[in-house]
Scaffold this active site. Structure first.
Site, mmCIF file in Angstrom:
data_model
loop_
_atom_site.group_PDB
_atom_site.id
_atom_site.type_symbol
_atom_site.label_atom_id
_atom_site.label_comp_id
_atom_site.label_asym_id
_atom_site.label_seq_id
_atom_site.Cartn_x
_atom_site.Cartn_y
_atom_site.Cartn_z
ATOM 1 C CG HIS A 26 -1.785 -1.261 1.306
ATOM 2 N ND1 HIS A 26 -1.507 -2.528 1.609
ATOM 3 C CD2 HIS A 26 -3.210 -1.515 1.204
ATOM 4 C CE1 HIS A 26 -2.302 -3.338 1.662
ATOM 5 N NE2 HIS A 26 -3.388 -2.895 1.099
ATOM 6 C CG HIS A 66 -4.034 0.186 4.691
ATOM 7 N ND1 HIS A 66 -4.833 0.648 5.700
ATOM 8 C CD2 HIS A 66 -3.786 1.183 3.885
ATOM 9 C CE1 HIS A 66 -5.200 1.623 5.389
ATOM 10 N NE2 HIS A 66 -4.527 2.375 4.460
ATOM 11 N N GLY A 114 -3.897 -3.605 11.504
ATOM 12 C CA GLY A 114 -4.214 -4.250 10.066
ATOM 13 C C GLY A 114 -5.754 -4.241 9.770
ATOM 14 C CG LEU A 116 -8.805 -0.975 8.426
ATOM 15 C CD1 LEU A 116 -9.820 -0.604 7.286
ATOM 16 C CD2 LEU A 116 -7.770 -0.007 8.524
ATOM 17 C CG ASN A 185 -6.915 9.421 2.187
ATOM 18 O OD1 ASN A 185 -8.025 9.079 2.464
ATOM 19 N ND2 ASN A 185 -5.903 8.557 2.326
ATOM 20 C CB ILE A 187 -9.011 7.888 -1.178
ATOM 21 C CG1 ILE A 187 -9.124 9.094 -2.152
ATOM 22 C CG2 ILE A 187 -8.699 6.737 -1.905
ATOM 23 C CD1 ILE A 187 -9.816 9.028 -3.246
ATOM 24 C CG HIS A 261 -5.931 1.234 -0.654
ATOM 25 N ND1 HIS A 261 -6.088 2.026 0.771
ATOM 26 C CD2 HIS A 261 -6.036 0.162 -0.517
ATOM 27 C CE1 HIS A 261 -6.326 0.801 1.751
ATOM 28 N NE2 HIS A 261 -6.341 -0.081 0.735
ATOM 29 C CD GLU A 411 -20.777 -5.972 24.389
ATOM 30 O OE1 GLU A 411 -20.585 -5.439 23.420
ATOM 31 O OE2 GLU A 411 -21.402 -5.936 25.159
ATOM 32 C CG HIS A 461 -24.598 -15.045 32.448
ATOM 33 N ND1 HIS A 461 -23.554 -14.494 33.471
ATOM 34 C CD2 HIS A 461 -25.862 -14.767 33.077
ATOM 35 C CE1 HIS A 461 -24.393 -13.787 34.429
ATOM 36 N NE2 HIS A 461 -25.619 -13.985 34.303
ATOM 37 C CG ASP A 469 -31.497 -13.226 30.157
ATOM 38 O OD1 ASP A 469 -32.774 -12.501 30.470
ATOM 39 O OD2 ASP A 469 -30.561 -12.805 30.991
ATOM 40 C CG HIS A 473 -28.917 -12.817 26.552
ATOM 41 N ND1 HIS A 473 -29.659 -12.636 25.647
ATOM 42 C CD2 HIS A 473 -28.707 -11.905 27.579
ATOM 43 C CE1 HIS A 473 -29.725 -11.207 25.971
ATOM 44 N NE2 HIS A 473 -29.068 -11.134 27.155
HETATM 45 C C1 LIG Z 1 -11.664 -4.463 9.694
HETATM 46 C C2 LIG Z 1 -11.155 -4.296 8.387
HETATM 47 N N1 LIG Z 1 -12.037 -4.458 7.298
HETATM 48 C C3 LIG Z 1 -11.507 -4.350 6.167
HETATM 49 C C4 LIG Z 1 -10.153 -4.307 5.750
HETATM 50 C C5 LIG Z 1 -9.572 -4.141 4.503
HETATM 51 N N2 LIG Z 1 -9.115 -2.723 4.043
HETATM 52 C C6 LIG Z 1 -7.884 -2.488 4.344
HETATM 53 S S1 LIG Z 1 -7.607 -0.718 3.944
HETATM 54 C C7 LIG Z 1 -9.217 -0.423 3.818
HETATM 55 C C8 LIG Z 1 -9.548 0.835 3.195
HETATM 56 C C9 LIG Z 1 -9.385 1.675 4.289
HETATM 57 O O1 LIG Z 1 -9.439 3.013 3.930
HETATM 58 P P1 LIG Z 1 -8.586 4.161 4.393
HETATM 59 O O2 LIG Z 1 -8.492 4.077 5.837
HETATM 60 O O3 LIG Z 1 -9.323 5.387 4.120
HETATM 61 O O4 LIG Z 1 -7.151 3.898 3.723
HETATM 62 P P2 LIG Z 1 -6.435 4.885 2.559
HETATM 63 O O5 LIG Z 1 -6.808 4.180 1.467
HETATM 64 O O6 LIG Z 1 -6.788 6.103 2.671
HETATM 65 O O7 LIG Z 1 -4.976 4.394 2.850
HETATM 66 C C10 LIG Z 1 -9.817 -1.737 3.745
HETATM 67 C C11 LIG Z 1 -11.382 -1.909 3.354
HETATM 68 C C12 LIG Z 1 -9.207 -4.138 6.789
HETATM 69 N N3 LIG Z 1 -8.024 -4.116 6.841
HETATM 70 N N4 LIG Z 1 -9.641 -4.453 8.399
HETATM 71 MG MG LIG Z 2 -8.378 7.211 3.380
#
Ligand SMILES: Cc1ncc(C[n+]2csc(CCOP(=O)(O)OP(=O)(O)O)c2C)c(N)n1
Ligand SMILES: [Mg+2]
Length: 665
Positions: A26, A66, A114, A116, A185, A187, A261, A411, A461, A469, A473
């Site tokens: 990336h 990434h 990674g 996110l 950004n 994007i 990206h 959680e 539980h 419940d 649950h």
């Molecule tokens: C939980 C999760 N879902 C999906 C991904 C796959 N993924 C990696 S980067 C990305 C897009 C992220 O967008 P952004 O944070 O804006 O990154 P940029 O393109 O600006 O670097 C996705 C969907 C991941 N790494 N983690």
């Molecule tokens: Mg972005």
């Protein structure tokens, strides 16, 4: 003199070249955040490349993991033990530059990121840990715990729900030393985010109670410096710096586009970027003066030396605190720990109480907490059900430290925060909820396991035994599915003694997390001799030997089903069938025992039956295709717990019948 853009261009070059060489990765994020990174790392971050474990360093988390090449470039340029060869081997087998940053693999990587949003929650945990430790250890004139936690995050982190959970709590707690830099950004992978992400992020964070610095040009060094200074100046709230950036800045045709990206720019674009940036050096070659300007080894050594001096003074003035602090940050258990555990295990055995194992868990906290000040934790709004508040619990609040966390109904955020606390050092954290909602948090459990950190998860539980419940649950697949997570030890103890032993084992383990599963309902106390108490830590052991000769059958049981196995053994004895009961509170720990021990507990060729109020498939591993499993392979029902056990045929009679079926094969 080298300009700051030349320094950030070094990041851009390393990122685009490493991704190009690997033909994978990336480049966009590192190129877009390079100027922010230069500002944070060269002008604000306090760290020592020669000693990534220096306790009082600022923590740095790359939540948008990434963009790993950004972090690798920074570590390499500032002088960590990460050579240019490792950068060349980006994303290759056994390099120190894996696809996403991995804790424990690369010096200077504070957490694995990674997935996110989770890095952001980890950073909240680190800031909580700093708060708690500062309150506990700092003395007038001796701020031995005093650092910031910086976190980089992107659109993806903010779209993830966990960012809400963690940042909402961070706002409430007023974590003033937490500073986020948002890579705004516009994007994400699918393109311009305006079709799916149009939050007013500054107002969102203001609503959480954060100090927000909106509209910062992420390529304007002076503006970034001012924003960071402002962020540090606000000490009663976390700060978010919203930085407008251009993804892949410097790439002539791909800048500002989702194309940059997650794939190599391509040789032609890399060359064009070099020209556009005026970066005329070959791939992986960084001019000496640029290395020199980035080199943080001298300043880092000076910072650490300064802190060492402060700590020496602290040790003189407060010797007891200093030695406790040293123990704590080294992750060592207190002196006399083993003896204390033996004593409280003995006392618990002598008491012979029949209680719910969640209550046994609380008893364990009461018995261990007083000698374990590093224990910190809480529940996701189920304190009264999870029994996580013990008499020594002091809530960590906006203006205070403490050892108890009201996580609220969060959680996933809770578990990722727990991971951040564990990563920080100095504390042993736990987080609690109902076992069924462990699904909400599952990826944080996986990350704890991947990182092999001492993070503890309390799940009460734990079956249909919770009763009224109902199926939403009642855990069915949860114990088995948590056992599928490598390195996660899942304990499902059967009584007060096993519950305490499980807590002790989880606390003593230094190479991985544990999930502790407890019942809502009472479970009968089981008498044991010394050797049996000792054997609990082996994960599985003979709890009741067959009477009158070698066992014809072994009944394996966990948690609240152990008394059923004991009852079946007695019933079978009445019919002249010799059955042994093996209590198996933790299958993974049992699996790690030597073959001789495992064979002694589960002898080859003896009929096997397993009983657990959960899905049956998991137990095939132990009972084989000829064995029998008494469990439940559908969702539960809403009714009193004892009735449900009867309705689902998880009974003494059915276990005994299962033994006879197995013997008949
Ligand atoms: C939980 C999760 N879902 C999906 C991904 C796959 N993924 C990696 S980067 C990305 C897009 C992220 O967008 P952004 O944070 O804006 O990154 P940029 O393109 O600006 O670097 C996705 C969907 C991941 N790494 N983690
Ligand atoms: Mg972005």
């Amino acid at each position: 003199m080298t300009s700051r853009s030349e320094l950030s261009n070094a990041i851009r070059a390393l990122a685009m070249d490493a991704v190009q060489q690997a033909n994978s990765g990336h480049p966009g994020m590192p190129m877009g955040m390079a100027d922010i990174a230069e500002t944070v790392w060269r002008h604000h971050l306090r760290h020592n490349p020669a000693n990534p474990g220096w306790f009082n360093r600022d923590r740095f988390v790359l939540s948008n993991g990434h963009g790993s090449m950004l972090l690798y470039a920074l570590l390499h340029l500032t002088g960590y033990a990460l050579s240019i060869d490792e950068i060349r081997r980006f994303r290759q087998l056994h390099s120190k530059t894996p696809g996403h940053p991995e804790y424990g693999l690369t010096p200077g990587v504070e957490t694995t990121t990674g997935p996110l949003g989770q890095g952001l929650a980890n950073a909240v945990g680190m800031a909580i840990a700093e708060r708690a430790l500062a309150a506990e250890f700092n003395r007038p004139g001796f701020a031995v715990v005093d650092h910031h936690t910086y976190v980089f995050l992107g659109d993806g982190c903010l779209m993830e729900g966990i960012s809400h959970e963690a940042c909402s709590l961070a706002g409430t707690l007023g974590l003033g030393k937490l500073i986020g830099c948002y890579d705004d950004n516009g994007i994400s992978i699918d393109g311009k985010v305006e079709g799916w992400f149009t939050d007013d992020t500054p107002r969102r964070f203001e609503a959480y109670g954060w100090h927000v610095i909106p509209n910062v040009d992420g390529h304007d060094f002076a503006a970034l410096d001012a924003a960071l200074a402002a962020a540090k100046a606000v000490t009663d709230r976390p700060s978010l710096i919203c930085c407008k950036t251009v993804i892949a800045k410097g790439a002539p045709t791909k800048a500002g586009s989702a194309k940059a990206h997650g794939e190599a720019l391509g040789a032609a674009e890399v060359a064009a970027t070099r020209a556009a940036l005026g970066w005329n050096h070959p791939a992986f070659e960084i001019p000496r003066e640029i290395y020199a300007a980035w080199d943080a080894r001298a300043s880092g050594a000076a910072r650490e030396a300064e802190w060492n001096g402060l700590f020496a003074g602290y040790a003189k003035a407060h010797p007891a605190e200093a030695s406790e602090f040293t123990r704590r940050i080294g992750g060592e258990l207190p002196a006399g720990w083993r003896e204390h555990c033996a004593k409280v295990l003995g006392a618990t055995r002598a008491k012979a109480e029949t209680v719910a194992t969640r209550k046994a868990s609380l008893n364990s906290l009461e018995l261990l907490g007083p000698v374990l000040p590093e224990l910190i934790g809480g529940s996701a709004d189920l304190a009264g059900s999870n029994y996580t508040i013990w008499s020594g619990s002091k809530p960590l609040a906006r203006a205070s430290g403490g050892n108890y966390l009201y996580f609220g109904v969060r959680e996933f955020g809770m578990c990722a925060i727990v991971n951040g606390i564990a990563l920080h050092a100095g504390l042993i954290p736990y987080g609690a909820t109902f076992l069924t909602f462990s699904d909400y948090a599952r990826n944080a459990l996986r990350m704890a396991a991947l990182m092999r950190i001492r993070a503890l998860f309390v799940f009460t539980h734990d079956s249909i035994g919770l009763g009224e419940d109902g199926p939403t649950h009642q855990s069915i697949e949860h114990a088995a599915s948590l056992r599928l997570i490598p390195h996660l030890d899942v304990w499902r103890p059967c009584d007060t003694v096993e519950s305490l032993a499980a807590w002790i084992a989880a606390i003593e383990r230094r190479d991985g997390p544990a999930a502790l599963l407890f019942s809502r309902q009472n479970v009968a106390f089981q008498p044991r001799d010394d050797a049996q108490v000792e054997a609990i830590r082996r994960g599985g052991y003979v709890l009741a030997e067959a009477d009158g000769g070698a066992a014809q059958a072994v009944i394996i049981a966990t948690g609240s089903e152990v008394p059923l196995a004991i009852g079946a053994r007695r019933a079978l004895a009445g019919e002249g069938i010799r059955a042994r009961v093996v209590s198996m509170p933790c299958t993974s720990v049992f699996d790690r025992q030597d073959a001789g021990y495992r064979e002694a507990v589960l002898p080859e060729g003896v009929a096997r039956v397993a009983v657990e109020a959960g899905v049956t498939d998991f137990w095939r591993k132990y009972v084989g295709l000829d064995g029998e499993v008494v469990g439940i392979d559908r969702y539960g029902e809403s009714a009193p717990g004892p009735e449900l056990y009867k309705f689902f045929d998880i009974t003494v009679e059915n276990v005994a019948a299962a033994v006879k079926r197995a013997l008949a094969r």
